[in-house]
Design an enzyme around this catalytic site. Structure first.
Site, PDB file in Angstrom:
ATOM      1  CB  ILE A 162     -10.978  23.719  17.351  1.00 30.72           C
ATOM      2  CG1 ILE A 162     -11.675  22.641  16.502  1.00 30.72           C
ATOM      3  CG2 ILE A 162     -10.585  24.910  16.493  1.00 30.72           C
ATOM      4  CD1 ILE A 162     -13.008  23.057  15.913  1.00 30.72           C
ATOM      5  CG  ASP A 181     -12.020  25.241  28.350  1.00 33.15           C
ATOM      6  OD1 ASP A 181     -11.942  24.959  27.137  1.00 33.15           O
ATOM      7  OD2 ASP A 181     -12.876  24.720  29.118  1.00 33.15           O
ATOM      8  CB  SER A 239     -17.365  28.333  18.201  1.00 37.10           C
ATOM      9  OG  SER A 239     -18.001  29.535  18.594  1.00 37.10           O
ATOM     10  CG  ASP A 264     -16.834  29.394   9.035  1.00 35.88           C
ATOM     11  OD1 ASP A 264     -17.005  29.623   7.821  1.00 35.88           O
ATOM     12  OD2 ASP A 264     -16.744  28.238   9.507  1.00 35.88           O
ATOM     13  CD  GLU A 269     -24.555  28.706   9.784  1.00 32.42           C
ATOM     14  OE1 GLU A 269     -24.541  27.596   9.193  1.00 32.42           O
ATOM     15  OE2 GLU A 269     -23.670  29.073  10.571  1.00 32.42           O
ATOM     16  CG  HIS A 292     -21.019  26.493   9.284  1.00 31.82           C
ATOM     17  ND1 HIS A 292     -22.070  26.438  10.163  1.00 31.82           N
ATOM     18  CD2 HIS A 292     -20.040  25.724   9.843  1.00 31.82           C
ATOM     19  CE1 HIS A 292     -21.762  25.669  11.192  1.00 31.82           C
ATOM     20  NE2 HIS A 292     -20.531  25.224  11.008  1.00 31.82           N
ATOM     21  N   GLY A 294     -15.498  26.333   7.923  1.00 32.03           N
ATOM     22  CA  GLY A 294     -14.303  26.099   8.744  1.00 32.03           C
ATOM     23  C   GLY A 294     -13.804  24.666   8.644  1.00 32.03           C
ATOM     24  N   GLY A 295     -14.745  23.731   8.664  1.00 29.43           N
ATOM     25  CA  GLY A 295     -14.336  22.323   8.642  1.00 29.43           C
ATOM     26  C   GLY A 295     -14.447  21.706   7.268  1.00 29.43           C
TER      27      GLY A 295
HETATM   28  N1  LIG Z   1     -16.825  26.378  11.594  1.00 31.84           N
HETATM   29  C1  LIG Z   1     -16.897  25.069  11.405  1.00 31.84           C
HETATM   30  O1  LIG Z   1     -17.072  24.587  10.291  1.00 31.84           O
HETATM   31  C2  LIG Z   1     -16.716  24.163  12.586  1.00 31.84           C
HETATM   32  C3  LIG Z   1     -16.169  22.891  12.394  1.00 31.84           C
HETATM   33  C4  LIG Z   1     -15.947  22.080  13.519  1.00 31.84           C
HETATM   34  C5  LIG Z   1     -16.333  22.525  14.783  1.00 31.84           C
HETATM   35  N2  LIG Z   1     -16.917  23.750  14.915  1.00 31.84           N
HETATM   36  C6  LIG Z   1     -17.323  24.253  16.239  1.00 31.84           C
HETATM   37  O2  LIG Z   1     -16.141  24.636  16.939  1.00 31.84           O
HETATM   38  C7  LIG Z   1     -16.401  24.590  18.351  1.00 31.84           C
HETATM   39  C8  LIG Z   1     -15.238  23.919  19.074  1.00 31.84           C
HETATM   40  O3  LIG Z   1     -15.104  22.581  18.615  1.00 31.84           O
HETATM   41  P1  LIG Z   1     -14.185  21.563  19.432  1.00 31.84           P
HETATM   42  O4  LIG Z   1     -14.175  20.277  18.671  1.00 31.84           O
HETATM   43  O5  LIG Z   1     -12.891  22.204  19.780  1.00 31.84           O
HETATM   44  O6  LIG Z   1     -15.068  21.393  20.738  1.00 31.84           O
HETATM   45  P2  LIG Z   1     -14.610  20.865  22.181  1.00 31.84           P
HETATM   46  O7  LIG Z   1     -15.831  20.370  22.823  1.00 31.84           O
HETATM   47  O8  LIG Z   1     -13.433  19.961  22.040  1.00 31.84           O
HETATM   48  O9  LIG Z   1     -14.085  22.189  22.924  1.00 31.84           O
HETATM   49  C9  LIG Z   1     -14.926  23.203  23.386  1.00 31.84           C
HETATM   50  C10 LIG Z   1     -14.273  23.801  24.604  1.00 31.84           C
HETATM   51  O10 LIG Z   1     -14.979  24.995  24.951  1.00 31.84           O
HETATM   52  C11 LIG Z   1     -15.062  25.049  26.374  1.00 31.84           C
HETATM   53  N3  LIG Z   1     -16.162  25.958  26.699  1.00 31.84           N
HETATM   54  C12 LIG Z   1     -17.496  25.753  26.493  1.00 31.84           C
HETATM   55  N4  LIG Z   1     -18.189  26.846  26.869  1.00 31.84           N
HETATM   56  C13 LIG Z   1     -17.286  27.754  27.297  1.00 31.84           C
HETATM   57  C14 LIG Z   1     -17.391  29.070  27.798  1.00 31.84           C
HETATM   58  N5  LIG Z   1     -18.572  29.684  27.905  1.00 31.84           N
HETATM   59  N6  LIG Z   1     -16.245  29.698  28.153  1.00 31.84           N
HETATM   60  C15 LIG Z   1     -15.042  29.086  28.057  1.00 31.84           C
HETATM   61  N7  LIG Z   1     -14.884  27.829  27.595  1.00 31.84           N
HETATM   62  C16 LIG Z   1     -15.992  27.174  27.199  1.00 31.84           C
HETATM   63  C17 LIG Z   1     -15.268  23.616  26.793  1.00 31.84           C
HETATM   64  O11 LIG Z   1     -14.934  23.400  28.139  1.00 31.84           O
HETATM   65  C18 LIG Z   1     -14.323  22.887  25.825  1.00 31.84           C
HETATM   66  O12 LIG Z   1     -13.020  22.749  26.366  1.00 31.84           O
HETATM   67  C19 LIG Z   1     -17.734  23.868  18.504  1.00 31.84           C
HETATM   68  O13 LIG Z   1     -18.728  24.816  18.764  1.00 31.84           O
HETATM   69  C20 LIG Z   1     -17.955  23.226  17.144  1.00 31.84           C
HETATM   70  O14 LIG Z   1     -19.330  23.073  16.857  1.00 31.84           O
HETATM   71  C21 LIG Z   1     -17.092  24.584  13.846  1.00 31.84           C
END
Ligand SMILES: NC(=O)c1ccc[n+]([C@@H]2O[C@H](COP(=O)([O-])OP(=O)(O)OC[C@H]3O[C@@H](n4cnc5c(N)ncnc54)[C@H](O)[C@@H]3O)[C@@H](O)[C@H]2O)c1
Length: 409
Positions: A162, A181, A239, A264, A269, A292, A294-295
């Protein structure tokens, strides 16, 4: 342990729960499955009653697939989580029972990115404040505090699926992107990688969190991080709810240090639509709260439906485990004109030799063979010229390390 079978099975029955998108049903029906659907989730007892004869199960986030369910569903071959998370499935019990689990980790990436962008523009422009004033009968044409996003600095924390896609689209709007990251990520476009979280906080006009849900991220963004952000900056979290201290965020919004926020996801929740929502962030100015979602778009649901159904079909028909969350990954289709033996086993030395010795003693010629391992599990697919006999099946089943063996094609 599941009862393995070597007889090539017809496609069989699939059970799709929780209103999974209709495209999943269509895809599985076209591949030969008899598909039953329900709009709601099933509890453990109901699931146990419905699973006999079902080879493929589709769920979303509300159905718990427990060890008890998995241990008592000998016909089950695979579970599809038609969502992102798989916490609702006992993955270890599934692997031990030889049941593959698939999900859709990327289908809603774009939906999250678009909501984040919409919120960045809305907050930077103070649209929520203007909107509320208009609904209260107040005409305020002032430009004070309203900005273009062009040229503003976006700080992305977590540059995964994302975060990195947001980076590309935000640059197209003219934003300057900085990211941090915890792992070494390649910067896309003109985005600049920062060496620390604090470096991003001190630079960015907008800070947005896209970290994953590992437990060490609990409360990782709190008082110290908000204090480090630039005065008048904007904060987003789409996230996980538990990564942010909402009491600290409220304090910084009330003081004016943070000019706006979009949230979000929440530490706690409500169980479902219609349930009461409690949060320290209710009633604050220029704060967008969303449940919630977002997706949650129709496009994402459609994509999830097709993506996960295709994974279930390809596993059942070809033994393909690519992107399975619990089995070793092997992706290819069977060599044309061959029959495939898919053998899941405990990952100990000598299993491949034992399988090949059974085949050699029965005079079975191997056309191709692949092995993958993952933790305690090993997975071998062997393409052979013709169907193996029942005797070969019996001997493979009786290998002490066998978890499940199937003949496909
Ligand atoms: N709001 C929604 O409806 C919704 C929908 C989809 C995903 N999400 C959430 O979005 C987030 C990201 O999803 P994604 O698919 O991009 O995940 P991903 O695993 O592809 O990316 C997460 C990134 O965060 C980095 N990371 C983890 N902890 C960290 C920290 N403390 N500091 C810096 N970097 C850190 C990781 O190295 C990774 O590159 C997840 O938590 C997921 O659950 C939310």
């Amino acid at each position: 342990m599941s009862a393995p079978d070597l007889a090539p099975a017809p496609a069989g029955r699939a059970l799709l729960l929780e209103n999974i998108h209709a495209d999943a049903r269509t895809l599985l029906s076209e591949a030969g499955w008899e598909v039953e659907t329900t709009s709601g989730a099933l509890d453990e007892t109901e699931l146990l009653e419905r699973l006999p004869g079902v080879s493929l199960l589709g769920i979303r986030s509300q159905t718990q697939v427990t060890a008890k369910v998995l241990d008592n569903a000998p016909d089950l071959r695979a579970v599809g989580a038609f969502c992102i998370g798989t916490n609702q499935i006992d993955l270890f019990a599934a692997a031990t029972a030889g049941v593959a689990v698939f999900n859709a980790p990327y289908s809603n990436t774009r939906s999250v990115v678009e909501l984040a962008l919409a919120e960045i523009i809305a907050l930077t422009r103070r649209l929520t404040v203007k909107d509320q004033a208009m609904h209260a009968g107040v005409w305020d044409k002032s430009a004070a505090g309203s900005h273009e996003v062009r040229g503003r600095r976006l700080g992305i924390i977590g540059y995964g699926n994302i975060g990195s896609q947001l980076s590309v689209v935000a640059e197209a709007l003219g934003m300057s992107v900085f990211f941090y990251d915890r792992t070494d990520k390649l910067a896309l476009g003109n985005a600049r990688r920062c060496g620390s979280l604090h470096e991003v906080l001190e630079i960015a006009d907008v800070v947005t969190l896209h970290v994953d849900g590992r437990s060490s991220n609990s409360g990782f963004f709190g008082e110290e991080e908000f204090a480090r952000m630039r005065p008048g900056s904007i904060f987003l979290n789409l996230s996980r709810g538990f990564v942010v201290d909402h009491v600290a965020l409220r304090k910084h919004i009330e003081s004016g240090h943070i000019a706006g926020a979009a949230i979000d996801v929440f530490p706690t929740e409500p169980k479902g639509s219609g349930h009461a929502f409690e949060s320290e962030l209710r009633g604050l100015p220029n704060v967008i709260l969303t449940p919630h979602v977002g997706g949650s778009t129709e496009e994402a649901q459609e994509d999830i439906g097709r993506f996960v159904a295709a994974k279930l079909r390809d596993y059942a028909l070809h033994g393909a485990t690519t992107l399975s969350v619990n089995l070793p990954a092997l992706g290819t289709e069977a060599t044309p004109g061959t029959v495939r033996l898919a053998h899941l086993h405990r990952n100990v030395p000598g299993v491949l030799a034992a399988i090949n010795s059974v085949l050699a003693e029965a005079g079975v010629n191997i056309e191709s063979q692949q092995l993958a391992t993952r933790g305690d599990l090993g997975y071998v697919v062997t393409d052979i010229a013709a169907h193996a006999s029942d005797e070969v099946g019996r001997r493979l089943r009786e290998l002490p390390e066998t978890v499940r063996v199937r003949q496909l094609g």
